[in-house]
Motif scaffolding. Structure first.
Motif, PDB file in Angstrom:
ATOM      1  N   GLY A   1     110.699  31.332  79.683  1.00 46.86           N
ATOM      2  CA  GLY A   1     109.316  31.384  80.151  1.00 46.86           C
ATOM      3  C   GLY A   1     108.357  31.422  78.978  1.00 46.86           C
ATOM      4  N   GLU A   2     107.391  32.325  79.044  1.00 47.63           N
ATOM      5  CA  GLU A   2     106.380  32.440  77.986  1.00 47.63           C
ATOM      6  C   GLU A   2     106.904  33.161  76.745  1.00 47.63           C
ATOM      7  N   ASN A   3     107.999  33.883  76.884  1.00 46.03           N
ATOM      8  CA  ASN A   3     108.567  34.598  75.755  1.00 46.03           C
ATOM      9  C   ASN A   3     109.173  33.604  74.783  1.00 46.03           C
ATOM     10  N   THR A   4     109.048  33.891  73.511  1.00 45.59           N
ATOM     11  CA  THR A   4     109.605  33.014  72.483  1.00 45.59           C
ATOM     12  C   THR A   4     110.474  33.856  71.551  1.00 45.59           C
ATOM     13  N   PRO A   5     111.753  33.967  71.863  1.00 45.59           N
ATOM     14  CA  PRO A   5     112.636  34.784  71.023  1.00 45.59           C
ATOM     15  C   PRO A   5     112.797  34.148  69.636  1.00 45.59           C
ATOM     16  N   THR A   6     113.086  34.963  68.670  1.00 47.63           N
ATOM     17  CA  THR A   6     113.354  34.460  67.326  1.00 47.63           C
ATOM     18  C   THR A   6     114.824  34.060  67.223  1.00 47.63           C
ATOM     19  N   THR A   7     115.135  33.339  66.171  1.00 47.56           N
ATOM     20  CA  THR A   7     116.530  32.967  65.923  1.00 47.56           C
ATOM     21  C   THR A   7     117.381  34.213  65.781  1.00 47.56           C
ATOM     22  N   ARG A   8     116.852  35.211  65.093  1.00 51.48           N
ATOM     23  CA  ARG A   8     117.589  36.461  64.899  1.00 51.48           C
ATOM     24  C   ARG A   8     117.860  37.149  66.238  1.00 51.48           C
ATOM     25  N   GLU A   9     116.875  37.156  67.133  1.00 54.16           N
ATOM     26  CA  GLU A   9     117.056  37.777  68.446  1.00 54.16           C
ATOM     27  C   GLU A   9     118.080  37.007  69.293  1.00 54.16           C
ATOM     28  N   VAL A  10     118.031  35.693  69.209  1.00 51.17           N
ATOM     29  CA  VAL A  10     119.001  34.874  69.944  1.00 51.17           C
ATOM     30  C   VAL A  10     120.404  35.130  69.412  1.00 51.17           C
TER      31      VAL A  10
END
Length: 156
Positions: A21-30
């Motif tokens: 959705g509107e959230n944009t996780p970082t590579t580190r979070e993924v």
């Protein structure tokens, strides 16, 4: 047939971002949510970005977002890209197969590989996150769902 780890991770990243959705996780979070090394996730994200399937924005409010091309990408196409053009078996490696000149197995395995890809071609990333998968992805701890913490300034 067994997929490379990078292929598996690429598909999982695309699926995760498709439900973000509107959230944009970082590579580190993924990487953390998928329990994979950050460096491995970063390589996969870089390739997906190069292919135009996702955007990576740096800084405050940054993170990863699926592009429209990523949403409509063929699963078969993604798998082909990450798996490469190689044969299922290496008949001409450092120790060439003595049956190489008259073997019928190599052709049969190649046809099976193409049938595998062809069965994935009509599926898009959006198709594979349709119910019930999408809600399940959102329920995974550390997912990029609406209840995920937004944190402070981030970079992809």
């Amino acid at each position: 047939m067994r997929l490379l780890r990078s292929t598996d991770l690429a598909l999982r990243v695309l699926m995760r971002l498709a439900v973000a959705g509107e959230n944009t996780p970082t590579t580190r979070e993924v990487a953390a949510a998928m329990a994979v090394p950050y460096t491995h996730a970063a390589k996969v994200v870089a390739e997906l970005q190069h292919l135009g399937l996702l955007e990576a924005r740096r800084g405050r409010g940054g993170g990863l977002a699926l592009t429209e091309k990523g949403r409509t990408a063929s699963v078969g196409g993604v798998v082909r890209t990450f798996e490469g053009d190689g044969d299922v078996v290496d008949c001409e490696g450092s120790t060439p197969c003595p049956l190489n000149s008259g073997c019928r197995l190599r052709g049969a395995l190649r046809r099976a590989q193409e049938a595998f890809y062809a069965s994935l071609d009509p599926l898009t990333v959006s198709d594979i996150v349709a119910d019930p998968t999408g809600p399940l992805l959102l329920g995974i701890p550390g997912s990029a769902g609406p209840d995920s913490p937004q944190g402070s300034p981030r970079s992809p």
